[in-house]
Write an enzyme that holds these catalytic residues in place. Structure first.
Site, PDB file in Angstrom:
ATOM      1  CB  ILE A   1      17.373 -12.119   9.442  1.00  0.00           C
ATOM      2  CG1 ILE A   1      16.480 -11.772  10.383  1.00  0.00           C
ATOM      3  CG2 ILE A   1      18.309 -12.779  10.100  1.00  0.00           C
ATOM      4  CD1 ILE A   1      15.932 -12.549  11.620  1.00  0.00           C
ATOM      5  N   GLY A   2      16.320  -9.741   7.250  1.00  0.00           N
ATOM      6  CA  GLY A   2      15.107  -9.686   6.232  1.00  0.00           C
ATOM      7  C   GLY A   2      14.797  -8.041   6.329  1.00  0.00           C
TER       8      GLY A   2
ATOM      9  CB  VAL B   1      13.404  -8.739  10.338  1.00  0.00           C
ATOM     10  CG1 VAL B   1      13.288  -9.670  11.508  1.00  0.00           C
ATOM     11  CG2 VAL B   1      11.891  -8.200   9.920  1.00  0.00           C
TER      12      VAL B   1
ATOM     13  CG  ASP C   1       0.300 -10.037   3.453  1.00  0.00           C
ATOM     14  OD1 ASP C   1       0.073 -10.136   2.263  1.00  0.00           O
ATOM     15  OD2 ASP C   1       1.501  -9.178   3.798  1.00  0.00           O
TER      16      ASP C   1
ATOM     17  N   GLY D   1      11.081  -6.199   5.313  1.00  0.00           N
ATOM     18  CA  GLY D   1       9.758  -6.111   4.533  1.00  0.00           C
ATOM     19  C   GLY D   1       9.264  -4.728   4.285  1.00  0.00           C
ATOM     20  N   GLY D   2       7.953  -4.587   3.911  1.00  0.00           N
ATOM     21  CA  GLY D   2       7.663  -3.266   3.578  1.00  0.00           C
ATOM     22  C   GLY D   2       7.530  -2.225   4.679  1.00  0.00           C
ATOM     23  CG  PHE D   3       4.852  -2.027   6.874  1.00  0.00           C
ATOM     24  CD1 PHE D   3       4.251  -0.869   6.450  1.00  0.00           C
ATOM     25  CD2 PHE D   3       4.267  -3.128   6.338  1.00  0.00           C
ATOM     26  CE1 PHE D   3       3.397  -0.956   5.677  1.00  0.00           C
ATOM     27  CE2 PHE D   3       3.010  -3.059   5.541  1.00  0.00           C
ATOM     28  CZ  PHE D   3       2.677  -1.859   4.892  1.00  0.00           C
TER      29      PHE D   3
ATOM     30  CE  LYS E   1       7.981  -6.001  10.400  1.00  0.00           C
ATOM     31  NZ  LYS E   1       6.869  -6.822   9.889  1.00  0.00           N
TER      32      LYS E   1
HETATM   33  N1  ATP Z   1      10.689 -13.905  13.910  1.00  0.00           N
HETATM   34  C1  ATP Z   1      11.330 -13.993  12.639  1.00  0.00           C
HETATM   35  N2  ATP Z   1      12.361 -15.068  12.660  1.00  0.00           N
HETATM   36  C2  ATP Z   1      13.236 -15.050  11.755  1.00  0.00           C
HETATM   37  N3  ATP Z   1      13.214 -14.451  10.645  1.00  0.00           N
HETATM   38  C3  ATP Z   1      12.201 -13.541  10.528  1.00  0.00           C
HETATM   39  C4  ATP Z   1      11.175 -13.224  11.379  1.00  0.00           C
HETATM   40  N4  ATP Z   1      10.426 -12.335  11.154  1.00  0.00           N
HETATM   41  C5  ATP Z   1      10.964 -11.832   9.976  1.00  0.00           C
HETATM   42  N5  ATP Z   1      12.063 -12.910   9.404  1.00  0.00           N
HETATM   43  C6  ATP Z   1      12.690 -12.550   8.155  1.00  0.00           C
HETATM   44  O1  ATP Z   1      12.627 -11.082   7.737  1.00  0.00           O
HETATM   45  C7  ATP Z   1      11.896 -11.066   6.663  1.00  0.00           C
HETATM   46  C8  ATP Z   1      11.279  -9.741   6.465  1.00  0.00           C
HETATM   47  O2  ATP Z   1       9.827  -9.915   6.918  1.00  0.00           O
HETATM   48  P1  ATP Z   1       8.909  -8.861   7.131  1.00  0.00           P
HETATM   49  O3  ATP Z   1       7.605  -9.559   7.846  1.00  0.00           O
HETATM   50  O4  ATP Z   1       9.287  -7.719   7.705  1.00  0.00           O
HETATM   51  O5  ATP Z   1       8.483  -8.675   5.609  1.00  0.00           O
HETATM   52  P2  ATP Z   1       7.781  -9.516   4.494  1.00  0.00           P
HETATM   53  O6  ATP Z   1       6.837 -10.347   5.290  1.00  0.00           O
HETATM   54  O7  ATP Z   1       8.875 -10.362   3.762  1.00  0.00           O
HETATM   55  O8  ATP Z   1       7.285  -8.655   3.709  1.00  0.00           O
HETATM   56  P3  ATP Z   1       5.894  -7.511   3.917  1.00  0.00           P
HETATM   57  O9  ATP Z   1       5.990  -7.084   5.122  1.00  0.00           O
HETATM   58  O10 ATP Z   1       6.122  -6.384   3.033  1.00  0.00           O
HETATM   59  O11 ATP Z   1       4.813  -8.129   3.248  1.00  0.00           O
HETATM   60  C9  ATP Z   1      11.062 -12.531   6.308  1.00  0.00           C
HETATM   61  O12 ATP Z   1      11.089 -12.745   5.004  1.00  0.00           O
HETATM   62  C10 ATP Z   1      12.074 -13.384   7.161  1.00  0.00           C
HETATM   63  O13 ATP Z   1      13.069 -13.727   6.354  1.00  0.00           O
END
Ligand code: ATP
Length: 357
Positions: free
Chosen positions: A76-77, A84, A195, A79-81, A98
């Site tokens: 679903i997503g 998800v 953040d 991120g930098g680390f 994650k």
């Molecule tokens: N608990 C959750 N429920 C539903 N979707 C989620 C959840 N956590 C993260 N996501 C989805 O996954 C994406 C990536 O999340 P993540 O926290 O890894 O990265 P980010 O915040 O987009 O980037 P970065 O960590 O680099 O700042 C989010 O933008 C969201 O769309």
């Protein structure tokens, strides 16, 4: 990219001025690419106990199964680390998992463990809940509640159907303010998120907001006479407190600054920095402040939102946002007061909307 992160060592020679940061949409490579991160004493360390954290007890094989072996179709997503996934457990419960990126594994260890330790202590309806954690072999997984309705940024971009109305926008801002107030004032130890941004705000089906992504979060000062902690600058360009960037001193007021930028984004729909815009609109805070001072607050409102909002209400919202994003942290309100002010503005808005009917 939207995921790179600004990281700056305290006292480093290659300092980045805030204007450089503002002019670039790309963030400076995060500490992983600068070599190993030295664990700072005030940061939580990964203890063996962590595998038992959270209310959910999953084995690695159960988590692997629940994500269809980390199937791209359940992603679903990213991120930098980490990546998800949406996962369904055997009892039917849907969760988010994650998974830490392997190539960044060693340097990620502190980021990931900081997220886990902090999330485990938190229980608030406006903050994403940690359910479990797995640290086995070369896998690190964080299991959190699944928040089904996408990010605030996706809603502002119109990618999630109906455009947010004004009342929903105020309620989202109130939820975020409450979540941050809890972190700053009521959590067992003071927590600074570091953040706060629209892609870290997740929405529920009823459009209530939850703050996610505690990967950068830090404990606030532990000694009572300490006013700030000195630390590497981390966060996202456009939302970063200029005083923190200059002095490396982190306080809860850095979250207040980011919240002010977020509030302007909620009202205007504009990203904090957008190089595709005209020079005068490129830095949203500057553009909005100039318009506000010219008395043209109505021009600032997100054009996707068709509703006509009372200009007094708009003035109060923008004034609060600028107050939060004041250059000097002493001039910023605390999050509790921000929540109370938003609540009062919402009451004014509801009154004015009733009058207009
Ligand atoms: N608990 C959750 N429920 C539903 N979707 C989620 C959840 N956590 C993260 N996501 C989805 O996954 C994406 C990536 O999340 P993540 O926290 O890894 O990265 P980010 O915040 O987009 O980037 P970065 O960590 O680099 O700042 C989010 O933008 C969201 O769309």
């Amino acid at each position: 990219t939207s995921h790179t992160v600004l990281a700056k060592e305290p006292h480093s020679m290659d300092s980045v001025s805030s204007s450089d940061a503002i002019c670039t949409s790309e963030k400076i490579p995060a500490s992983p690419r600068r070599g190993p991160v030295s664990p700072s004493p005030s940061k939580f360390s990964l203890s063996p106990k962590l595998t038992r954290l959270g209310s959910l007890h999953l084995t690695l094989s159960q988590a692997t199964k629940a994500t269809g072996n980390f199937s791209p179709s359940l992603q679903i997503g990213e991120g930098g680390f980490g990546t998800v996934y949406r996962a369904q457990l055997e009892d039917g419960q849907v969760v988010a998992i994650k998974r830490a990126k392997k190539e960044l594994f060693e340097s990620l260890r502190t980021e990931f463990s900081s997220e886990v330790d902090l999330l485990a202590k938190i229980d608030h309806r406006s903050l994403v809940k940690l359910l479990g954690y797995i640290d086995k072999g070369n896998e690190r997984l964080i299991i959190t509640e699944y928040v089904p309705n996408g990010t605030l940024r996706e809603h502002l971009d119109g990618q999630r159907g109906k455009i947010l109305d004004f009342n929903q926008r105020i309620e989202i801002a109130i939820d975020v303010a409450h979540g941050l107030t809890y972190l700053h004032q009521y959590a067992e130890k003071q927590i600074i998120h570091r953040d706060v941004k629209s892609s870290n705000i997740l929405l529920t089906e009823s459009m209530r907001a939850k703050v996610a992504d505690f990967g950068f979060a830090r404990l606030g000062p532990v000694e009572s006479d300490q006013t700030h902690i000195s630390t590497k600058v981390k966060g996202t360009v456009g939302y970063l407190d200029p005083e923190y960037m200059r002095t490396y001193q982190l306080t809860t007021k850095s979250d207040v600054y980011s919240f002010g930028i977020l509030l302007i984004e909620i009202l205007t729909g504009h990203r904090p920095v957008d190089m595709k815009k005209t020079p005068e609109e490129r830095v949203t805070l500057r553009w909005a402040f100039n318009k506000y001072n010219e008395g043209s607050v109505v021009d600032l409102v997100d054009p996707l939102m068709e509703e006509v909002v009372d200009s007094e209400v708009l003035m109060k919202m923008f004034s609060l946002a600028f107050h939060c994003a004041a250059p000097i942290r002493a001039d910023r309100p605390d999050m509790k007061s921000v929540g109370e002010q938003l609540w009062a503005i919402r009451a004014d808005y509801l009154k004015s909307a009733r009058r207009g009917q």
